[in-house]
Design a protein around this motif. Structure first.
Motif, PDB file in Angstrom:
ATOM      1  N   SER A   2       0.815  -1.203   0.000  1.00 52.01           N
ATOM      2  CA  SER A   2       0.000   0.000   0.000  1.00 52.01           C
ATOM      3  C   SER A   2       0.857   1.265   0.000  1.00 52.01           C
ATOM      4  N   ARG A   3       0.238   2.363  -0.387  1.00 56.50           N
ATOM      5  CA  ARG A   3       0.926   3.663  -0.384  1.00 56.50           C
ATOM      6  C   ARG A   3       1.430   3.999   1.007  1.00 56.50           C
ATOM      7  N   ALA A   4       0.597   3.824   2.020  1.00 58.87           N
ATOM      8  CA  ALA A   4       1.002   4.168   3.387  1.00 58.87           C
ATOM      9  C   ALA A   4       2.139   3.268   3.868  1.00 58.87           C
ATOM     10  N   GLN A   5       2.109   1.983   3.518  1.00 61.55           N
ATOM     11  CA  GLN A   5       3.188   1.081   3.923  1.00 61.55           C
ATOM     12  C   GLN A   5       4.492   1.441   3.215  1.00 61.55           C
ATOM     13  N   GLU A   6       4.420   1.776   1.942  1.00 60.64           N
ATOM     14  CA  GLU A   6       5.625   2.219   1.220  1.00 60.64           C
ATOM     15  C   GLU A   6       6.197   3.474   1.858  1.00 60.64           C
ATOM     16  N   TRP A   7       5.315   4.417   2.210  1.00 57.84           N
ATOM     17  CA  TRP A   7       5.773   5.654   2.833  1.00 57.84           C
ATOM     18  C   TRP A   7       6.395   5.355   4.196  1.00 57.84           C
ATOM     19  N   LEU A   8       5.741   4.508   4.984  1.00 59.97           N
ATOM     20  CA  LEU A   8       6.263   4.154   6.306  1.00 59.97           C
ATOM     21  C   LEU A   8       7.642   3.500   6.190  1.00 59.97           C
ATOM     22  N   ASP A   9       7.797   2.569   5.268  1.00 58.83           N
ATOM     23  CA  ASP A   9       9.105   1.925   5.069  1.00 58.83           C
ATOM     24  C   ASP A   9      10.169   2.954   4.704  1.00 58.83           C
ATOM     25  N   SER A  10       9.802   3.910   3.851  1.00 55.46           N
ATOM     26  CA  SER A  10      10.746   4.961   3.456  1.00 55.46           C
ATOM     27  C   SER A  10      11.037   5.909   4.614  1.00 55.46           C
ATOM     28  N   TYR A  11      10.041   6.188   5.438  1.00 60.57           N
ATOM     29  CA  TYR A  11      10.226   7.027   6.626  1.00 60.57           C
ATOM     30  C   TYR A  11      11.241   6.378   7.562  1.00 60.57           C
ATOM     31  N   LEU A  12      11.060   5.085   7.836  1.00 57.62           N
ATOM     32  CA  LEU A  12      11.967   4.386   8.748  1.00 57.62           C
ATOM     33  C   LEU A  12      13.384   4.342   8.189  1.00 57.62           C
ATOM     34  N   ARG A  13      13.519   4.180   6.877  1.00 59.21           N
ATOM     35  CA  ARG A  13      14.841   4.197   6.245  1.00 59.21           C
ATOM     36  C   ARG A  13      15.482   5.587   6.398  1.00 59.21           C
ATOM     37  N   TRP A  15      14.753   7.899   8.660  1.00 59.49           N
ATOM     38  CA  TRP A  15      14.999   8.150  10.082  1.00 59.49           C
ATOM     39  C   TRP A  15      16.316   7.515  10.506  1.00 59.49           C
ATOM     40  N   LYS A  16      16.549   6.306  10.017  1.00 60.92           N
ATOM     41  CA  LYS A  16      17.774   5.600  10.386  1.00 60.92           C
ATOM     42  C   LYS A  16      19.004   6.201   9.684  1.00 60.92           C
ATOM     43  N   SER A  17      18.872   6.504   8.405  1.00 61.34           N
ATOM     44  CA  SER A  17      20.028   6.983   7.627  1.00 61.34           C
ATOM     45  C   SER A  17      20.356   8.450   7.879  1.00 61.34           C
ATOM     46  N   LYS A  18      19.322   9.246   8.164  1.00 66.47           N
ATOM     47  CA  LYS A  18      19.472  10.708   8.281  1.00 66.47           C
ATOM     48  C   LYS A  18      19.990  11.318   6.971  1.00 66.47           C
ATOM     49  N   ILE A  49      12.727  20.665   7.432  1.00 61.62           N
ATOM     50  CA  ILE A  49      12.553  19.278   7.872  1.00 61.62           C
ATOM     51  C   ILE A  49      13.886  18.536   7.783  1.00 61.62           C
ATOM     52  N   VAL A  50      14.613  18.718   6.699  1.00 63.45           N
ATOM     53  CA  VAL A  50      15.932  18.080   6.559  1.00 63.45           C
ATOM     54  C   VAL A  50      16.845  18.511   7.697  1.00 63.45           C
ATOM     55  N   GLU A  51      16.863  19.801   8.000  1.00 67.90           N
ATOM     56  CA  GLU A  51      17.708  20.313   9.084  1.00 67.90           C
ATOM     57  C   GLU A  51      17.298  19.710  10.429  1.00 67.90           C
ATOM     58  N   MET A  52      15.992  19.623  10.673  1.00 69.08           N
ATOM     59  CA  MET A  52      15.490  19.057  11.929  1.00 69.08           C
ATOM     60  C   MET A  52      15.899  17.593  12.064  1.00 69.08           C
ATOM     61  N   TRP A  53      15.831  16.834  10.982  1.00 70.41           N
ATOM     62  CA  TRP A  53      16.148  15.412  11.011  1.00 70.41           C
ATOM     63  C   TRP A  53      17.634  15.146  11.162  1.00 70.41           C
ATOM     64  N   ALA A  54      18.471  16.130  10.949  1.00 71.71           N
ATOM     65  CA  ALA A  54      19.920  15.923  10.986  1.00 71.71           C
ATOM     66  C   ALA A  54      20.444  15.650  12.393  1.00 71.71           C
ATOM     67  N   GLY A  55      19.679  15.979  13.411  1.00 68.68           N
ATOM     68  CA  GLY A  55      20.125  15.786  14.791  1.00 68.68           C
ATOM     69  C   GLY A  55      20.269  14.317  15.164  1.00 68.68           C
ATOM     70  N   ASP A  56      21.188  14.055  16.079  1.00 70.63           N
ATOM     71  CA  ASP A  56      21.409  12.689  16.545  1.00 70.63           C
ATOM     72  C   ASP A  56      20.321  12.269  17.524  1.00 70.63           C
ATOM     73  N   GLU A  57      20.053  10.975  17.558  1.00 69.16           N
ATOM     74  CA  GLU A  57      19.138  10.391  18.535  1.00 69.16           C
ATOM     75  C   GLU A  57      19.902  10.215  19.851  1.00 69.16           C
ATOM     76  N   PRO A  58      19.201  10.259  21.002  1.00 66.31           N
ATOM     77  CA  PRO A  58      19.896  10.090  22.284  1.00 66.31           C
ATOM     78  C   PRO A  58      20.544   8.706  22.410  1.00 66.31           C
ATOM     79  N   VAL A  59      19.893   7.683  21.888  1.00 65.88           N
ATOM     80  CA  VAL A  59      20.390   6.307  21.831  1.00 65.88           C
ATOM     81  C   VAL A  59      19.733   5.654  20.626  1.00 65.88           C
ATOM     82  N   GLU A  60      20.175   4.460  20.271  1.00 66.49           N
ATOM     83  CA  GLU A  60      19.554   3.732  19.156  1.00 66.49           C
ATOM     84  C   GLU A  60      18.125   3.336  19.548  1.00 66.49           C
TER      85      GLU A  60
END
Length: 120
Positions: A2-13, A15-18, A49-60
């Motif tokens: 589905s469109r939402a599942q494709e978007w979610l998978d891309s979001y998680l990718r 989020w992890k890659s930054k 949004i790109v600038e906001m996402w560039a920050g590090d996470e506190p932990v994995e």
């Protein structure tokens, strides 16, 4: 898939890659990113949004998400994120899709667990 599942998978990718290109692939140039539905203002525009996402996470983080409902313009996603030793969040997301499948508006509803009273 589905469109939402494709978007979610891309979001998680993203989020992890930054990686900037991963983030740009899921949000439109004029996207709004709302951390809470009642915030005074969203993060507005892909560059912000790109600038906001560039920050590090506190932990994995450890997380699990699933698409609850969707149609061609809106996906509702629920899940949780656990930052071990830091914080746990329960999430509900509204993802408003542009015709190309990227998010034009993203609204995050995140909750933290209620503290239990000792007598409960």
């Amino acid at each position: 898939m589905s469109r939402a599942q494709e978007w979610l998978d891309s979001y998680l990718r993203a989020w992890k890659s930054k990686d900037e290109s991963d983030v740009r692939a899921i949000f439109t140039d004029d996207a709004e990113y709302w951390f809470r539905p009642n915030d005074a203002e969203p993060v507005r525009g892909i560059d912000a949004i790109v600038e906001m996402w560039a920050g590090d996470e506190p932990v994995e983080p450890e997380y699990a998400f699933e698409v609850l409902i969707e149609d061609e313009r809106l996906g509702i996603i629920k899940g949780h994120v656990d930052y071990p030793g830091h914080q746990h969040y329960t999430n509900l997301w509204e993802v408003y899709f542009a015709p190309d499948g990227r998010a034009q508006r993203f609204v995050e509803w995140f909750m933290t667990p209620r503290k239990r009273a000792d007598n409960l």
